[in-house]
Enzyme design. Structure first.
Site, mmCIF file in Angstrom:
data_model
loop_
_atom_site.group_PDB
_atom_site.id
_atom_site.type_symbol
_atom_site.label_atom_id
_atom_site.label_comp_id
_atom_site.label_asym_id
_atom_site.label_seq_id
_atom_site.Cartn_x
_atom_site.Cartn_y
_atom_site.Cartn_z
ATOM 1 N N CYS A 66 -8.781 0.307 -2.292
ATOM 2 C CA CYS A 66 -7.466 0.646 -2.857
ATOM 3 C C CYS A 66 -7.510 1.698 -3.969
ATOM 4 O O CYS A 66 -6.734 2.652 -3.919
ATOM 5 C CB CYS A 66 -6.744 -0.596 -3.339
ATOM 6 S SG CYS A 66 -7.287 -2.106 -2.570
ATOM 7 N N ARG A 88 -19.691 -6.400 -1.399
ATOM 8 C CA ARG A 88 -19.288 -7.552 -2.201
ATOM 9 C C ARG A 88 -20.463 -8.504 -2.282
ATOM 10 O O ARG A 88 -21.003 -8.909 -1.243
ATOM 11 C CB ARG A 88 -18.087 -8.264 -1.562
ATOM 12 C CG ARG A 88 -16.871 -7.369 -1.475
ATOM 13 C CD ARG A 88 -15.708 -8.060 -0.843
ATOM 14 N NE ARG A 88 -14.606 -7.127 -0.655
ATOM 15 C CZ ARG A 88 -13.487 -7.409 -0.026
ATOM 16 N NH1 ARG A 88 -13.305 -8.614 0.497
ATOM 17 N NH2 ARG A 88 -12.541 -6.495 0.092
ATOM 18 N N GLN A 111 -14.345 -2.231 6.247
ATOM 19 C CA GLN A 111 -13.037 -2.862 6.317
ATOM 20 C C GLN A 111 -12.072 -1.896 6.998
ATOM 21 O O GLN A 111 -12.079 -0.706 6.679
ATOM 22 C CB GLN A 111 -12.579 -3.134 4.890
ATOM 23 C CG GLN A 111 -11.493 -4.168 4.788
ATOM 24 C CD GLN A 111 -11.070 -4.362 3.348
ATOM 25 O OE1 GLN A 111 -11.078 -3.431 2.553
ATOM 26 N NE2 GLN A 111 -10.691 -5.572 3.016
ATOM 27 N N ASP A 118 -9.058 -0.806 6.686
ATOM 28 C CA ASP A 118 -8.044 -0.869 5.641
ATOM 29 C C ASP A 118 -6.931 0.130 5.896
ATOM 30 O O ASP A 118 -7.121 1.109 6.610
ATOM 31 C CB ASP A 118 -8.750 -0.484 4.321
ATOM 32 C CG ASP A 118 -8.202 -1.263 3.155
ATOM 33 O OD1 ASP A 118 -7.119 -1.851 3.289
ATOM 34 O OD2 ASP A 118 -8.867 -1.270 2.102
ATOM 35 N N HIS A 131 -3.264 1.624 3.461
ATOM 36 C CA HIS A 131 -2.268 1.449 2.421
ATOM 37 C C HIS A 131 -1.019 2.191 2.830
ATOM 38 O O HIS A 131 -1.089 3.345 3.244
ATOM 39 C CB HIS A 131 -2.806 1.968 1.079
ATOM 40 C CG HIS A 131 -3.979 1.178 0.607
ATOM 41 N ND1 HIS A 131 -5.262 1.650 0.647
ATOM 42 C CD2 HIS A 131 -4.056 -0.099 0.155
ATOM 43 C CE1 HIS A 131 -6.083 0.712 0.212
ATOM 44 N NE2 HIS A 131 -5.380 -0.367 -0.080
ATOM 45 N N LYS A 153 2.159 -12.283 0.528
ATOM 46 C CA LYS A 153 1.328 -11.765 1.629
ATOM 47 C C LYS A 153 1.515 -12.555 2.921
ATOM 48 O O LYS A 153 1.971 -13.702 2.897
ATOM 49 C CB LYS A 153 -0.144 -11.780 1.225
ATOM 50 C CG LYS A 153 -0.669 -13.174 0.922
ATOM 51 C CD LYS A 153 -2.186 -13.172 0.787
ATOM 52 C CE LYS A 153 -2.678 -14.589 0.552
ATOM 53 N NZ LYS A 153 -4.109 -14.730 0.689
ATOM 54 N N HIS A 170 -0.943 -3.231 1.146
ATOM 55 C CA HIS A 170 -2.330 -3.223 1.627
ATOM 56 C C HIS A 170 -2.323 -3.960 2.956
ATOM 57 O O HIS A 170 -1.659 -4.986 3.074
ATOM 58 C CB HIS A 170 -3.279 -4.014 0.728
ATOM 59 C CG HIS A 170 -3.207 -3.685 -0.722
ATOM 60 N ND1 HIS A 170 -4.163 -2.932 -1.346
ATOM 61 C CD2 HIS A 170 -2.322 -4.040 -1.670
ATOM 62 C CE1 HIS A 170 -3.867 -2.830 -2.632
ATOM 63 N NE2 HIS A 170 -2.757 -3.504 -2.855
HETATM 64 ZN ZN LIG Z 1 -5.929 -2.229 -0.691
#
Ligand SMILES: [Zn+2]
Ligand SMILES: [Zn+2]
Length: 638
Positions: free
Chosen positions: A331, A360, A378, A380, A382, A462, A508
């Site tokens: 992000c 992580r 990931q 991902d 946005h 979410k 996200h």
């Molecule tokens: Zn994000």
């Protein structure tokens, strides 16, 4: 008299103080027999609970998920009683339910071993056979603290309880345990159970605390369901992606990098097939793609809030006298790209995807093949938009997500919506707008979902997507999270219609979650028999003898030119050995070629998992196969 509204909308008048159990009896004897608890005004309670005001009541049976959970949790109490009766020094910590079972954490110096399970189970059978009632007793927090002052675990549990009324449950005689409840009306209502395993576990997962023993069990309404579950576990063992990953030469791990996967050439073919599909579908849904650095200045992570909330799981490095962090999320990088120029409402919605490599630091105890790794990619994205665009954007993400899951052969989904937690940022107004947008989007798509009240992130509500694989195991894959915090922290703005600067909404979202984990799930779901479009080697030519080697080589060239991933076994092995080898590698198609096939310009096709072989012209085989790949068909038969 109290007016009780039943789930079908009908209203029943009952005398004040009528218990839920008596209500079930009034409704009907069948329901009364199968009742295990009740939901009064949305709250799960014991059947012995009296009804005193007008309210909505649902009688819970083992057919309800909540009923099954109550049975499993009640079984944890029974197991605790059994363990305490065998080892009187046992100190009980807590015994929650988990997916398909339960555990109880206990503090006992003597180690419980698998050999002990049988006698614990025997004792449990005795308790269940005695059909002892679960009896609830309440007292104030102060009274409870005084009663359990000598027990540090239970004292801690009381301190963590959010109610001032503390309840205890006994099994009708000496055994008693602090618990919020509810439970089954009596021990005899437990169906079939089994103790599964015992493992070490720190108190509250804190390695500075004493190592406790965690005893796992499972419980089902019937013996048949228990047996089916145990069979599924056996099947899961056979499908273990760590074993298949080695057998099929897809990936490996090395102690040089614990938790970091090495993806082998065949694994990369699967990976790239997923990336190609992922990119094309994101194109279709109007996404653009970016890539942001893996190592970024530590200050950025202070600004994003990760330093305060996620530091323990992050990797750091230092060079040229400056501190850097290795990104655990994409992000902040996405925000920096957004900030490189000005934005107008006209550009919105902006859908920016990134296949981002994140690190992580997970505890070594939780690592499990590709399912839990410390470095992963990931999928991902946005989305930056206006508040009015939230709903349509969520609909878009839901449709994209379902299309992706279905393409991989998953069509059993479960959706959960998590709402405003107590600790949150942002006005109630923006929370209402966005939570309602999520609900409206789900309603519009006619999607049933479960609400997790107060379970959202502090920065926004979410939606989570769970899929079930062929063994009925549930996997959380995708997530959509609204974020009111990060755009402010990074000072993101856009110029609105009225020419003023506003903060964009940031969504996200991830669909597969982690590529590594998803590949692990695919391998287990298909037991290594991957769909044709994902198979590293889609077909292998097996010449019967040296005499047909030339035909086989020409054929391989032809298929390769048609973009089919095709191998050729020119070894000196007998044909049956070649077939056995290809079989162990789980190849979709084996193409056996002998003199007959050479003469007729055909191949003899062995389709994975089918007994019959088929002789077919080469061109026809190419056409059928290419069509199946283009359609991403799971079924190989033709
Ligand atoms: Zn994000
Ligand atoms: Zn309990």
């Amino acid at each position: 008299m109290a007016k009780v509204t039943l789930p079908d909308g009908s209203i029943l008048e009952v005398v004040d103080g009528t218990t839920a159990k008596q209500l079930a009896e009034q409704i009907g004897p069948v329901l009364a027999r199968s009742a295990v608890a009740a939901k009064v005004n949305g709250q799960l309670v014991d059947l012995s609970t009296p009804i005193t005001t007008d309210t909505a009541v649902k009688i819970i049976t083992l057919k309800d998920d909540e009923g099954l959970e109550i049975m499993r949790h009640s079984c944890a109490h029974i197991m605790a009683e059994a363990i305490c009766s065998i080892w009187p020094d046992t100190k009980l910590v807590y015994g929650p339910t988990v997916e398909e079972g339960f555990y109880y954490d206990i503090d006992l110096d003597e180690m419980i071993r698998p050999d002990d399970f049988e006698r614990i189970e025997e004792k449990m059978h005795e308790i269940i056979k005695a059909d002892k009632p679960f009896v609830r007793k309440e007292m104030t927090r102060t009274e409870a603290l005084a009663k359990l002052a000598a027990d540090k675990y239970k004292t801690d549990n009381i301190k963590r309880a959010d109610s001032n009324i503390i309840s205890f449950y006994s099994h009708g005689d000496g055994f008693e345990d602090l618990c919020r409840g509810p439970h089954l009306p009596s021990t005899g209502k437990v169906g079939s159970f089994k103790i599964m395993s015992v493992a070490g576990a720190y108190w509250h997962g804190d390695p500075t605390q004493k190592m406790l023993q965690r005893v796992y069990g499972t419980a089902w309404p019937t013996k048949k369901e228990l047996d089916a579950y145990l069979l599924r576990l056996e099947e899961a063992k056979k499908r273990d992606h760590r074993v298949l990953g080695k057998q099929l030469d897809l990936f490996s791990f090395n102690e040089a990098g614990p938790g970091f996967a090495f993806i082998h050439p065949k694994g990369m073919i699967i990976w790239n097939a997923i990336v190609d599909f992922w990119s094309s579908i994101h194109d279709k849904y109007g996404y653009q793609e970016i890539q942001t650095p893996i190592i970024l200045n530590e200050q950025l992570w202070h600004k994003s809030g990760h330093w305060d909330n996620y530091k323990e799981n992050m990797y750091f490095t230092n060079f040229d006298g400056t501190d850097y962090a290795i990104k655990p999320m994409n992000c902040p990088g996405g925000c920096l790209v957004y900030k490189t120029r000005q934005h107008s409402y006209r550009e919105f919605p902006m859908r920016i995807a990134e296949l981002g490599l994140v690190h992580r630091h997970e505890a070594s105890g939780v690592m499990h093949g590709l399912f839990r790794v410390r470095q992963f990619t990931q999928d991902d994205a946005h989305i930056f938009c206006t508040p009015e665009q939230i709903e349509s954007e969520i609909i878009g993400v839901i449709e994209l997500t379902f299309e992706i899951y279905r393409t991989f052969g998953f069509d059993d989904f479960r959706i959960e919506l998590s709402t405003k937690p107590e600790k949150h940022i942002g006005s109630d107004e923006i929370w209402d707008i966005s939570t309602n947008s999520l609900k409206d989007a789900l309603a519009q798509e006619r999607i049933e979902y479960k609400i997790n009240e107060g379970d959202g992130a502090f920065y926004g509500p979410k939606i989570d997507f769970h899929i079930r694989d062929c063994l009925k195991r549930s996997w959380q894959l995708g997530t959509i999270q609204l974020d009111f915090s990060m755009p402010q922290r990074f000072g993101l703005v856009y110029t609105d219609k009225d020419n003023t600067e506003k903060t964009p909404v940031m969504i996200h979202r991830a669909v597969l979650g982690s590529f590594e984990r998803f590949i692990g799930i695919l391998i287990e779901h298909y037991a290594g028999n991957l769909p044709l479009w994902l198979s590293p080697e889609q077909a292998r030519i097996l010449p019967i003898s040296e005499k047909t080697n030339d035909y086989a080589i020409n054929l391989q060239d032809k298929l390769t030119a048609e973009k089919l991933r095709c191998g050729c076994d020119l070894s000196n092995e007998k044909i049956n050995a070649k077939i056995a080898k290809a079989h162990s590698e789980k190849l979709p198609f084996m193409l056996v070629v002998g003199p007959k096939e050479v003469q007729s310009n055909t191949v003899n096709v062995r389709i994975r998992a089918e007994k019959e072989t088929k002789t077919i012209e080469i061109d026809k085989f190419i056409k059928i196969t290419k069509q199946k790949i283009a359609d991403k068909k799971v079924d190989l038969a033709f």
